[in-house]
Motif scaffolding. Structure first.
Motif, PDB file in Angstrom:
ATOM      1  N   ALA A 131       0.916  -1.247   0.012  1.00 54.36           N
ATOM      2  CA  ALA A 131      -0.046   0.167   0.070  1.00 54.36           C
ATOM      3  C   ALA A 131       0.791   1.475  -0.025  1.00 54.36           C
ATOM      4  O   ALA A 131       0.401   2.267  -0.795  1.00 54.36           O
ATOM      5  N   ALA A 132       2.175   1.244   0.632  1.00 54.15           N
ATOM      6  CA  ALA A 132       2.760   2.272   0.821  1.00 54.15           C
ATOM      7  C   ALA A 132       3.458   2.864  -0.673  1.00 54.15           C
ATOM      8  O   ALA A 132       3.748   3.870  -0.915  1.00 54.15           O
ATOM      9  N   GLN A 133       3.950   1.628  -1.163  1.00 57.46           N
ATOM     10  CA  GLN A 133       4.702   1.688  -2.559  1.00 57.46           C
ATOM     11  C   GLN A 133       3.437   2.096  -3.637  1.00 57.46           C
ATOM     12  O   GLN A 133       3.762   3.079  -4.513  1.00 57.46           O
ATOM     13  N   THR A 134       2.059   1.744  -3.327  1.00 59.23           N
ATOM     14  CA  THR A 134       1.011   2.395  -4.176  1.00 59.23           C
ATOM     15  C   THR A 134       0.691   3.567  -3.931  1.00 59.23           C
ATOM     16  O   THR A 134       0.561   4.506  -4.799  1.00 59.23           O
ATOM     17  N   GLY A 135       0.682   3.871  -2.460  1.00 64.49           N
ATOM     18  CA  GLY A 135       0.287   5.295  -2.398  1.00 64.49           C
ATOM     19  C   GLY A 135       1.364   6.319  -2.922  1.00 64.49           C
ATOM     20  O   GLY A 135       0.931   7.539  -3.060  1.00 64.49           O
ATOM     21  N   TRP A 136       2.622   6.080  -2.612  1.00 67.51           N
ATOM     22  CA  TRP A 136       3.622   6.928  -3.067  1.00 67.51           C
ATOM     23  C   TRP A 136       3.734   7.070  -4.798  1.00 67.51           C
ATOM     24  O   TRP A 136       3.781   8.289  -5.202  1.00 67.51           O
ATOM     25  N   LYS A 137       3.435   6.095  -5.521  1.00 67.41           N
ATOM     26  CA  LYS A 137       3.317   6.136  -6.947  1.00 67.41           C
ATOM     27  C   LYS A 137       2.038   6.784  -7.263  1.00 67.41           C
ATOM     28  O   LYS A 137       2.177   7.536  -8.373  1.00 67.41           O
ATOM     29  N   THR A 138       0.916   6.689  -6.560  1.00 67.51           N
ATOM     30  CA  THR A 138      -0.411   7.308  -6.783  1.00 67.51           C
ATOM     31  C   THR A 138       0.005   8.923  -6.592  1.00 67.51           C
ATOM     32  O   THR A 138      -0.609   9.667  -7.463  1.00 67.51           O
ATOM     33  N   ALA A 139       0.578   9.285  -5.549  1.00 65.72           N
ATOM     34  CA  ALA A 139       0.969  10.661  -5.248  1.00 65.72           C
ATOM     35  C   ALA A 139       1.688  11.305  -6.420  1.00 65.72           C
ATOM     36  O   ALA A 139       1.482  12.485  -6.852  1.00 65.72           O
ATOM     37  N   LYS A 140       2.717  10.614  -6.684  1.00 65.24           N
ATOM     38  CA  LYS A 140       3.731  11.044  -7.782  1.00 65.24           C
ATOM     39  C   LYS A 140       2.999  11.103  -9.139  1.00 65.24           C
ATOM     40  O   LYS A 140       3.251  12.036 -10.046  1.00 65.24           O
ATOM     41  N   THR A 141       1.999  10.158  -9.412  1.00 67.31           N
ATOM     42  CA  THR A 141       1.104  10.443 -10.564  1.00 67.31           C
ATOM     43  C   THR A 141      -0.021  11.866 -10.660  1.00 67.31           C
ATOM     44  O   THR A 141       0.082  12.183 -11.720  1.00 67.31           O
ATOM     45  N   LEU A 142      -0.249  11.763  -9.267  1.00 70.01           N
ATOM     46  CA  LEU A 142      -1.039  13.178  -9.127  1.00 70.01           C
ATOM     47  C   LEU A 142      -0.397  14.351  -9.426  1.00 70.01           C
ATOM     48  O   LEU A 142      -0.719  15.244 -10.094  1.00 70.01           O
ATOM     49  N   ALA A 143       0.983  14.510  -9.079  1.00 68.90           N
ATOM     50  CA  ALA A 143       1.932  15.611  -9.388  1.00 68.90           C
ATOM     51  C   ALA A 143       1.926  15.711 -10.803  1.00 68.90           C
ATOM     52  O   ALA A 143       2.089  16.766 -11.419  1.00 68.90           O
ATOM     53  N   ALA A 144       2.492  14.557 -11.566  1.00 72.47           N
ATOM     54  CA  ALA A 144       2.846  14.752 -12.510  1.00 72.47           C
ATOM     55  C   ALA A 144       1.796  15.115 -13.534  1.00 72.47           C
ATOM     56  O   ALA A 144       1.956  15.620 -14.728  1.00 72.47           O
ATOM     57  N   GLU A 145       0.468  14.882 -13.390  1.00 71.67           N
ATOM     58  CA  GLU A 145      -0.470  15.274 -14.125  1.00 71.67           C
ATOM     59  C   GLU A 145      -1.533  16.306 -13.372  1.00 71.67           C
ATOM     60  O   GLU A 145      -2.659  16.362 -13.622  1.00 71.67           O
ATOM     61  N   TYR A 146      -0.771  17.034 -12.488  1.00 71.16           N
ATOM     62  CA  TYR A 146      -1.405  18.097 -11.755  1.00 71.16           C
ATOM     63  C   TYR A 146      -1.955  19.440 -12.861  1.00 71.16           C
ATOM     64  O   TYR A 146      -2.956  20.031 -12.538  1.00 71.16           O
TER      65      TYR A 146
END
Length: 494
Positions: free
Chosen positions: A283-298
């Motif tokens: 879940a932590a790995q997924t959460g980090w990647k999710t947050a990074k995806t939100l940033a890259a597509e902000y």
């Protein structure tokens, strides 16, 4: 329906028998729920674990206690792995625990720009003066307006022990015992940083009552430090340590209930079963990647773009025809509904840190304005193997200074390129100007022929940029000034 949705279709199709789940269904759905809660908890708790990681990383290198201030006396270099540092000021960082110190005094000298947040990265609530509510700011954007002043940091709900005890202070209240200080000292020449260092080392922190320890100004610029939050299951161990050490937080009881369902609860030993630890790690790995995806597509978020024809995004979201008012407050809540903008908050705290009114305010000459760029003019993500050119129009609207800084997409720390001390350029550097006064800056793994202003990047590493305007001028707020986009150069031009 594509195979991408098979996982969700399988969940929806899990069998029930007579209105009850089968044993296999119950096991699958309970694990799914645990995983989902953990992934959401990761995104929600990023602000807290972010500041804990900074405290622990710097504390491991320089010592702990309110009296220890990490001073980046030669500016902050890539040796310090921390999210989006400003390497064009002199930083001073300190951490305190009000449960150990009691009310804490800050003696702020003239000319600094600082802030104080609690350990959920919420700005402390300061005084209301002449109708202005101060939130977190000390110094130039704070109630002393850069003249210097005495501040008192107290727990929320605390009262003076004797009448008049707090009269000589600007009182700031905290909802956590943990306190985070970020101070910025300024200089006017990159060849003489001493004014900025002197102002930071003029700051005094001490308890209001009892003996004070002498300040320790630990020079940090050349000491390797990892101050990044985890992206694996140890994130939850760090979060539990914070929950156990601090006061019970009264904000967002639902999410604290989610933590409790994961086994993180004040006064309770955090001891996940082996399968739960595996799920927390995933879940932590997924959460980090999710947050990074939100940033890259902000840039695709509503109201995230500063200008409609540019790729620059705003942390706090802004109407494109009104830069005088942010749509989000200092806790990333919608100013109309009061609801948290969860995507904006995740973007902020996976790639940045610290918040105060000075970062949100729209007062000419006060605080700072920031813009992020993750994509080039064509909408493609910025990468270290490519060469780009960006042009800033003449006269960047900043009374103190302007800067352009590149950050590694993975760590959000400075781009660490061989032979390069700082991944930034600012108005105090020896900048070459175009004939019309504009500023052209090149980025890429090699300096293009004839490129006077250049920031080196690393092939194989994506990067993003932040342009900063400290002491923003009216030309920014009136939208008279618009920075250019990064334009990818053909290979022959690179």
């Amino acid at each position: 329906m594509t195979s991408d949705f098979d996982h969700y279709r399988k969940l929806a199709a899990l069998p029930f028998d007579g209105g009850y789940p089968t044993d296999a269904t119950a096991r699958t759905l309970k694990e799914e729920l645990f995983f989902q809660r953990a992934a959401q908890a990761y995104l929600w708790a990023l602000p807290a674990v972010n500041v804990c990681a900074m405290r622990d990383g710097l504390g491991g290198a320089f010592g702990t206690g309110y009296q220890v201030m990490s001073v980046f006396e030669q500016r902050l270099k890539p040796l310090t792995v921390i999210t989006t540092p400003n390497c064009d000021v002199i930083y001073g960082m300190a951490f305190a625990d009000l449960s150990a110190t009691g009310p804490l005094v800050v003696e702020a000298p003239a000319g600094i720009q600082g802030l104080v947040d609690d350990f959920w990265h919420r700005p402390l609530t300061g005084p209301v003066i002449d109708g202005v509510q101060y939130l977190g700011d000390i110094g130039l954007p704070g109630p002393d307006h850069g003249a210097g002043g005495r501040y008192l940091i107290v727990p929320d709900g605390a009262e003076p022990q004797i009448p008049g005890e707090w009269d000589d202070f600007y009182v700031y209240r905290s909802r956590t015992d943990g306190i985070y200080f970020l101070f910025r000292g300024f200089f006017t020449s990159v060849d003489d940083l001493s004014p900025g260092v002197a102002s930071i080392e003029g700051i005094q922190l001490h308890p209001l009552h009892g003996a004070a320890k002498p300040m320790e100004y630990a020079h940090a610029s050349d000491v390797p430090v990892d101050a990044l939050f985890p992206r694996d299951g140890s994130f939850f161990t760090a979060l539990d340590a914070f929950v156990q050490a601090d006061r019970v937080d009264q904000t967002d009881p639902y999410m604290h209930g989610v933590l409790a369902a994961l086994g993180i609860r004040k006064g309770q030993v955090f001891d996940p079963a082996p399968r739960e630890r595996e799920l927390l790690d995933l879940a932590a790995q997924t959460g980090w990647k999710t947050a990074k995806t939100l940033a890259a597509e902000y840039d695709r978020e509503p109201y995230a773009l500063w200008w409609p024809d540019r790729q620059w995004v705003a942390h706090a979201k802004t109407l494109q025809d009104d830069f005088w008012h942010t749509l989000l407050d200092e806790e990333f809540r919608d100013r109309t509904t009061g609801h948290t903008d969860v995507n904006a908050k995740a973007h902020m705290f996976v790639n940045h840190y610290s918040i105060s009114t000075g970062m949100m305010s729209s007062v000419v000459g006060t605080g700072a304005k920031y813009a992020n760029a993750y994509r080039d003019h064509d909408g493609d993500l910025l990468t270290g193997a490519n060469s780009y050119r960006i042009t800033l129009p003449p006269n960047p609207p900043a009374q103190l200074f302007w800067s352009l800084t590149l950050y590694d997409a993975d760590t959000a720390a400075e781009v660490d390129a061989e032979g390069q001390t700082f991944s930034s350029l600012n108005g105090m550097n020896d900048i070459a100007f175009d004939p019309d006064g504009s500023i052209t800056i090149h980025t890429g793994p090699a300096r293009p022929a004839g490129a006077a202003n250049w920031i080196k990047t690393v092939p194989g590493h994506g990067w993003f940029a932040i342009v900063r305007f400290y002491g923003p001028e009216e030309a920014f707020f009136d939208r008279q000034y618009t920075p250019g986009d990064f334009e990818k150069l053909p290979t022959a031009d690179a």
